[in-house]
Scaffold this active site. Structure first.
Site, short mmCIF file in Angstrom:
data_model
loop_
_atom_site.label_atom_id
_atom_site.label_comp_id
_atom_site.label_asym_id
_atom_site.label_seq_id
_atom_site.Cartn_x
_atom_site.Cartn_y
_atom_site.Cartn_z
N HIS A 120 1.01 -0.98 0.00
CA HIS A 120 -0.43 -0.17 -0.01
C HIS A 120 0.75 1.26 -0.33
O HIS A 120 0.40 2.38 0.44
CB HIS A 120 -0.89 0.36 0.77
N HIS A 165 -1.72 5.26 8.94
CA HIS A 165 -0.59 5.59 9.67
C HIS A 165 -0.53 6.68 10.33
O HIS A 165 0.16 8.29 9.79
CB HIS A 165 0.49 6.07 8.51
N HIS A 198 10.57 -3.73 3.64
CA HIS A 198 11.39 -1.72 3.76
C HIS A 198 11.73 -2.05 4.64
O HIS A 198 10.49 -1.85 5.84
CB HIS A 198 9.67 -0.69 2.64
N GLU A 257 3.98 -4.65 8.75
CA GLU A 257 3.29 -4.79 8.05
C GLU A 257 2.49 -6.25 7.28
O GLU A 257 2.11 -5.94 7.60
CB GLU A 257 3.39 -3.41 7.23
#
Ligand code: FE2
Length: 312
Positions: A12, A59, A194, A241
């Protein structure tokens, strides 16, 4: 009865949303990313779900650091796009499905998963970017109602992969006890490897990502045993995530069909991963029908035998 028919895993990355919103999809850098979702959009247009459950993380858009629910289920009638610093994304307001969401909340909480019920919430790129990748860019309305499930993967401690997987199973049970006939799909979003800050910023581990995707299809239980420290070490600080994909996987059959996969690096310093998994409903109901026919034949043979014995 409502049924979960398929699961979708998708990154995302916020920059994907920015590329869409700023007309950059044809630029070679972004074309490589968007071309991987063309087949997915076709699949979704054919599948036409009645409802989508989207597992994502907020977030710091809807929840600040003052309040961080581990699992927050969106039970509202609608969820406006959040202002993430540059104004809300130009995407339609996400319409919810309050009746099914309330049913899921009741079933899952009585199954001892302590969800937070959220009756007012804005949704950020964590939810809207995967929606764009699978549904395209509708102007006025998304094609189906959405039940957002926000998971804390932003501040330690996030839930374990095992807890996520078991929550997926509880969600499936909840959906299947909802009386209305609804085709439901479930998204697991985020990742893949990431890290966005610190000395390891820009870390990508394609070998780890590929193995995660392989096991997601074939051996998800193996993934449920990965400790947080391994996600951090191997997939970067934000790689955690990926536990959200295990909620999606837990909501599917043990054996599923992987119908599509896409992986590319990099996109804004992250690895982009995507998978579509379908439940084998057709095969299951075919086997059920065959077993029912067999037992009917056996009963008929028994009855014929009884009649023949009486006649003797
Ligand atoms: Fe994220």
């Amino acid at each position: 009865m409502a049924k979960i028919i398929a699961g979708i895993g998708s990154s995302h990355v916020p920059a994907i949303g920015a590329a869409l919103d700023n007309g950059k999809t044809e630029e070679p850098y972004w074309k490589r990313v968007f071309s991987g979702f063309e087949k997915s959009k076709e699949w979704m247009a054919k599948t036409k779900p009645d409802v989508a459950i989207v597992v994502y993380n907020d977030h710091a858009s809807a929840f600040s650091v003052e309040m961080i629910p581990t699992f927050a289920l969106g039970c509202a009638a609608e969820f406006p796009p959040a202002d993430e610093g540059w104004g809300p994304r130009p995407v339609p307001v996400v319409k919810g499905h309050p009746a099914l969401a309330a049913h899921i909340a009741q079933s899952v909480i009585l199954d001892e998963f302590d969800l937070t019920i959220v009756n007012k919430m804005e949704v950020d790129h964590g939810l809207t970017v995967p929606m764009n990748l699978l549904f395209g860019q509708p102007k006025d309305a998304w094609p189906c109602p959405v039940i957002p499930l926000a998971v804390n993967v932003v501040m330690y401690p996030p839930p374990t992969g095992h807890r996520c997987y078991m929550l997926g199973k509880a969600i499936r049970k909840a959906v299947e006890s909802y009386p209305e006939d609804l085709k439901v799909v479930i998204f697991g979003t985020g990742g893949l490897s990431h890290q966005i800050s610190g000395p390891r910023a820009g870390l990508i581990n394609s070998k780890w990502d590929k193995s995660f995707l392989d096991n997601l299809t074939k051996d998800p239980k193996k993934l449920t045993r990965i400790p947080h420290i391994d996600y951090m070490r191997e997939a970067g600080a934000e790689g955690i995530e990926m536990v959200m994909w295990l909620i999606m996987r837990g909501a599917l059959d043990d054996k599923i069909d992987e119908v599509y996969r896409f992986y590319t690096v990099p996109a804004s310093n992250t690895a982009v991963g995507h998978i579509i998994l379908e439940n084998r409903r057709k095969a299951a109901s075919k086997n059920k029908r065959a077993a029912a026919a067999k037992s009917r034949q056996a009963a008929a043979r028994k009855a014929a035998h009884r009649i023949a014995s009486k006649g003797r």
